[in-house]
Design a protein around this motif. Structure first.
Motif, PDB file in Angstrom:
ATOM      1  N   GLY A   1     -87.437   8.674  17.032  1.00  0.00           N
ATOM      2  CA  GLY A   1     -86.433   8.155  17.924  1.00  0.00           C
ATOM      3  C   GLY A   1     -84.938   8.563  17.207  1.00  0.00           C
ATOM      4  O   GLY A   1     -85.017   9.274  16.245  1.00  0.00           O
ATOM      5  N   GLU A   2     -83.909   8.293  17.816  1.00  0.00           N
ATOM      6  CA  GLU A   2     -82.574   8.765  17.486  1.00  0.00           C
ATOM      7  C   GLU A   2     -82.088   8.211  15.978  1.00  0.00           C
ATOM      8  O   GLU A   2     -81.616   9.219  15.467  1.00  0.00           O
ATOM      9  CB  GLU A   2     -81.506   8.275  18.407  1.00  0.00           C
ATOM     10  N   ARG A   3     -82.368   7.021  15.891  1.00  0.00           N
ATOM     11  CA  ARG A   3     -82.019   6.543  14.278  1.00  0.00           C
ATOM     12  C   ARG A   3     -82.770   7.631  13.231  1.00  0.00           C
ATOM     13  O   ARG A   3     -82.051   7.808  12.286  1.00  0.00           O
ATOM     14  CB  ARG A   3     -82.493   5.033  14.239  1.00  0.00           C
ATOM     15  N   TRP A   4     -83.951   7.779  13.432  1.00  0.00           N
ATOM     16  CA  TRP A   4     -84.674   8.597  12.398  1.00  0.00           C
ATOM     17  C   TRP A   4     -84.126  10.073  12.375  1.00  0.00           C
ATOM     18  O   TRP A   4     -84.140  10.718  11.207  1.00  0.00           O
ATOM     19  CB  TRP A   4     -86.117   8.415  12.732  1.00  0.00           C
ATOM     20  N   ASP A   5     -83.976  10.478  13.746  1.00  0.00           N
ATOM     21  CA  ASP A   5     -83.505  11.828  13.817  1.00  0.00           C
ATOM     22  C   ASP A   5     -82.272  12.075  12.874  1.00  0.00           C
ATOM     23  O   ASP A   5     -82.167  13.322  12.222  1.00  0.00           O
ATOM     24  CB  ASP A   5     -83.365  12.263  15.288  1.00  0.00           C
ATOM     25  N   GLU A   6     -81.356  11.249  13.192  1.00  0.00           N
ATOM     26  CA  GLU A   6     -79.809  11.116  12.788  1.00  0.00           C
ATOM     27  C   GLU A   6     -80.155  11.308  11.065  1.00  0.00           C
ATOM     28  O   GLU A   6     -79.338  11.762  10.382  1.00  0.00           O
ATOM     29  CB  GLU A   6     -79.027  10.236  13.213  1.00  0.00           C
ATOM     30  N   ALA A   7     -81.114  10.133  10.610  1.00  0.00           N
ATOM     31  CA  ALA A   7     -80.928   9.771   9.094  1.00  0.00           C
ATOM     32  C   ALA A   7     -81.739  11.151   8.608  1.00  0.00           C
ATOM     33  O   ALA A   7     -81.150  11.412   7.396  1.00  0.00           O
ATOM     34  CB  ALA A   7     -81.806   8.348   9.013  1.00  0.00           C
TER      35      ALA A   7
ATOM     36  N   PHE B   1     -84.574  11.420  -0.014  1.00  0.00           N
ATOM     37  CA  PHE B   1     -83.095  10.702  -0.532  1.00  0.00           C
ATOM     38  C   PHE B   1     -81.874  11.527  -0.432  1.00  0.00           C
ATOM     39  O   PHE B   1     -82.208  12.775  -0.289  1.00  0.00           O
ATOM     40  CB  PHE B   1     -83.137  10.082  -1.828  1.00  0.00           C
ATOM     41  N   PRO B   2     -80.526  10.987  -0.304  1.00  0.00           N
ATOM     42  CA  PRO B   2     -79.573  12.004  -0.363  1.00  0.00           C
ATOM     43  C   PRO B   2     -79.321  12.611  -1.507  1.00  0.00           C
ATOM     44  O   PRO B   2     -79.754  12.258  -2.647  1.00  0.00           O
ATOM     45  CB  PRO B   2     -78.294  10.837  -0.162  1.00  0.00           C
ATOM     46  N   PRO B   3     -78.235  13.681  -1.829  1.00  0.00           N
ATOM     47  CA  PRO B   3     -78.149  14.437  -2.944  1.00  0.00           C
ATOM     48  C   PRO B   3     -77.733  13.479  -3.918  1.00  0.00           C
ATOM     49  O   PRO B   3     -77.185  12.518  -3.412  1.00  0.00           O
ATOM     50  CB  PRO B   3     -76.941  15.215  -2.570  1.00  0.00           C
ATOM     51  N   VAL B   4     -78.231  13.471  -5.310  1.00  0.00           N
ATOM     52  CA  VAL B   4     -78.089  12.345  -6.226  1.00  0.00           C
ATOM     53  C   VAL B   4     -76.610  12.220  -7.002  1.00  0.00           C
ATOM     54  O   VAL B   4     -76.049  13.346  -6.845  1.00  0.00           O
ATOM     55  CB  VAL B   4     -78.908  12.741  -7.463  1.00  0.00           C
TER      56      VAL B   4
ATOM     57  N   TRP C   1     -71.121   4.448  -0.024  1.00  0.00           N
ATOM     58  CA  TRP C   1     -71.948   5.565  -0.871  1.00  0.00           C
ATOM     59  C   TRP C   1     -70.919   6.718  -1.540  1.00  0.00           C
ATOM     60  O   TRP C   1     -70.218   7.063  -0.739  1.00  0.00           O
ATOM     61  CB  TRP C   1     -73.188   6.075  -0.222  1.00  0.00           C
ATOM     62  N   VAL C   2     -71.342   6.838  -2.590  1.00  0.00           N
ATOM     63  CA  VAL C   2     -70.401   8.149  -3.545  1.00  0.00           C
ATOM     64  C   VAL C   2     -71.274   9.274  -2.933  1.00  0.00           C
ATOM     65  O   VAL C   2     -72.427   9.461  -3.208  1.00  0.00           O
ATOM     66  CB  VAL C   2     -70.533   7.824  -4.919  1.00  0.00           C
ATOM     67  N   GLU C   3     -70.251  10.256  -2.551  1.00  0.00           N
ATOM     68  CA  GLU C   3     -70.823  11.738  -2.042  1.00  0.00           C
ATOM     69  C   GLU C   3     -70.951  12.471  -3.342  1.00  0.00           C
ATOM     70  O   GLU C   3     -70.358  12.518  -4.096  1.00  0.00           O
ATOM     71  CB  GLU C   3     -69.810  12.258  -1.043  1.00  0.00           C
ATOM     72  N   ALA C   4     -71.838  13.433  -3.252  1.00  0.00           N
ATOM     73  CA  ALA C   4     -72.483  14.255  -4.339  1.00  0.00           C
ATOM     74  C   ALA C   4     -70.987  15.209  -4.286  1.00  0.00           C
ATOM     75  O   ALA C   4     -70.669  15.614  -3.323  1.00  0.00           O
ATOM     76  CB  ALA C   4     -73.358  15.012  -4.462  1.00  0.00           C
ATOM     77  N   ARG C   5     -70.633  15.708  -5.629  1.00  0.00           N
ATOM     78  CA  ARG C   5     -69.484  16.688  -5.717  1.00  0.00           C
ATOM     79  C   ARG C   5     -69.969  18.207  -5.760  1.00  0.00           C
ATOM     80  O   ARG C   5     -71.139  18.472  -6.576  1.00  0.00           O
ATOM     81  CB  ARG C   5     -68.575  16.331  -6.853  1.00  0.00           C
TER      82      ARG C   5
ATOM     83  N   LEU D   1     -80.157   6.892   3.135  1.00  0.00           N
ATOM     84  CA  LEU D   1     -81.240   6.944   3.625  1.00  0.00           C
ATOM     85  C   LEU D   1     -82.160   5.682   4.330  1.00  0.00           C
ATOM     86  O   LEU D   1     -82.698   5.320   5.107  1.00  0.00           O
ATOM     87  CB  LEU D   1     -82.122   8.046   3.383  1.00  0.00           C
ATOM     88  N   ARG D   2     -82.398   4.726   3.025  1.00  0.00           N
ATOM     89  CA  ARG D   2     -83.068   3.736   3.340  1.00  0.00           C
ATOM     90  C   ARG D   2     -82.187   2.819   4.058  1.00  0.00           C
ATOM     91  O   ARG D   2     -82.923   2.322   4.992  1.00  0.00           O
ATOM     92  CB  ARG D   2     -83.321   2.917   1.805  1.00  0.00           C
ATOM     93  N   GLU D   3     -80.785   2.631   4.080  1.00  0.00           N
ATOM     94  CA  GLU D   3     -80.086   1.791   4.939  1.00  0.00           C
ATOM     95  C   GLU D   3     -80.105   2.166   6.230  1.00  0.00           C
ATOM     96  O   GLU D   3     -80.485   1.626   7.459  1.00  0.00           O
ATOM     97  CB  GLU D   3     -78.705   1.914   4.459  1.00  0.00           C
ATOM     98  N   GLU D   4     -80.361   3.613   6.554  1.00  0.00           N
ATOM     99  CA  GLU D   4     -80.253   4.236   7.948  1.00  0.00           C
ATOM    100  C   GLU D   4     -81.546   4.160   8.639  1.00  0.00           C
ATOM    101  O   GLU D   4     -81.433   3.918   9.838  1.00  0.00           O
ATOM    102  CB  GLU D   4     -79.832   5.672   7.983  1.00  0.00           C
ATOM    103  N   VAL D   5     -82.706   4.125   7.859  1.00  0.00           N
ATOM    104  CA  VAL D   5     -84.043   4.101   8.609  1.00  0.00           C
ATOM    105  C   VAL D   5     -84.459   2.467   8.711  1.00  0.00           C
ATOM    106  O   VAL D   5     -85.381   2.305   9.441  1.00  0.00           O
ATOM    107  CB  VAL D   5     -84.901   5.107   8.073  1.00  0.00           C
ATOM    108  N   GLY D   6     -83.791   1.901   7.809  1.00  0.00           N
ATOM    109  CA  GLY D   6     -84.113   0.489   8.045  1.00  0.00           C
ATOM    110  C   GLY D   6     -85.375   0.050   7.186  1.00  0.00           C
ATOM    111  O   GLY D   6     -85.607  -1.287   7.316  1.00  0.00           O
ATOM    112  N   THR D   7     -85.779   0.889   6.183  1.00  0.00           N
ATOM    113  CA  THR D   7     -86.854   0.338   5.524  1.00  0.00           C
ATOM    114  C   THR D   7     -86.761   1.174   4.086  1.00  0.00           C
ATOM    115  O   THR D   7     -86.305   2.293   4.098  1.00  0.00           O
ATOM    116  CB  THR D   7     -88.234   0.681   6.132  1.00  0.00           C
TER     117      THR D   7
END
Lengths: 159, 83
Positions: free
Chosen positions: B41-47, B77-80, A136-140, B10-16
């Motif tokens: 759980g740990e997976r959710w906490d980390e994601a 979601f992660p930063p765009v 995944w590309v990280e935000a800059r 995040l979708r990949e990390e939580v698995g849905t």
């Protein structure tokens, strides 16, 4: 006023899109465009393919809001925003922002404003495929700074 | 019921990518929902903890103090990285 926002998997031809911008509007004396292409920054293994994920619904809503904010700041006669999603290869156009205004100052500023806000507010995510796997590309940080500049400058423009 | 969506990393990390659940009793804000999800759980906490993350409520970016109501669509979601 004319204008269009498109989120699509198909490739687009920037020349065709620019030819249609403010076509027939003799008052549109200044056209400015930004074309973003899929980039291989050379920092990792060569990029074979880029996949763009997005949030259907919110993406269009976010782009619409950004274009409305630009129209509130500058007098624009036409605006086109096209963003591809799905799979594409290095060198292919991924985004087009094109604006038409009576004079160049508004057109340059609005075009830069739209792409700066798009990069920090529109829900798209890039995933690169390389010979060594996917990432995944990280935000800059520079993108966030470019977008923040418009918050600082807000008082200098007509809102 | 609320709809919760997860995108990209995040979708990949939580698995849905999507789930529907009843708005838990006592959960009235984005921050409270996030805490409830991380407790799975740990997976959710980390994601959903630690790294920068954005949250949208009904397709508009929201702060963790943002209010939630039955019927809302919440997205993590992660930063765009478009453009």
């Amino acid at each position: 006023m004319a204008g269009c926002i498109r989120v699509q998997t198909e490739a687009f031809d920037p020349g065709v899109e620019l030819d249609a911008l403010a076509r027939g509007d003799a008052g549109a004396g200044a056209l400015v465009s930004f074309i973003g292409r899929v980039r291989d920054d050379g920092a990792h293994a060569p990029v074979l393919r880029l996949t763009l994920e997005h949030y259907p619904g919110m993406t269009e809503k976010a782009l619409g809001a950004i274009v409305e904010q630009a129209r509130a700041r500058w007098e624009l006669r036409d605006v086109v925003v096209i963003h591809r999603v799905g799979a594409m290869e290095p060198g292919e156009p991924i985004v087009l922002v094109a604006v038409a205004s009576a004079h160049r100052a508004a057109a340059f500023a609005a075009c830069e404003f739209i792409i700066d806000r798009l990069k920090t507010r529109a829900p798209f995510w890039k995933r690169e495929r390389t010979s060594q796997g996917d990432r995944w590309v990280e935000a800059r940080a520079g993108d966030a700074q470019a977008a923040e500049r418009w918050e600082r400058d807000a008082g200098l423009h007509r809102e | 019921m609320i709809r919760v969506l997860y995108f990209a990393r995040l979708r990949e990390e939580v698995g849905t990518g999507e789930e529907s659940l009843a708005l838990p009793a006592g959960v009235h804000t984005v921050g409270a929902l996030t805490a409830r999800l991380r407790a799975r759980g740990e997976r959710w906490d980390e994601a959903l903890g630690g790294r920068p993350m954005l949250v949208a409520v009904n397709q508009t970016l929201s702060a963790s103090e943002g209010a939630l109501a039955d019927g809302d669509e919440i997205a993590y979601f992660p930063p765009v990285t478009g453009g």
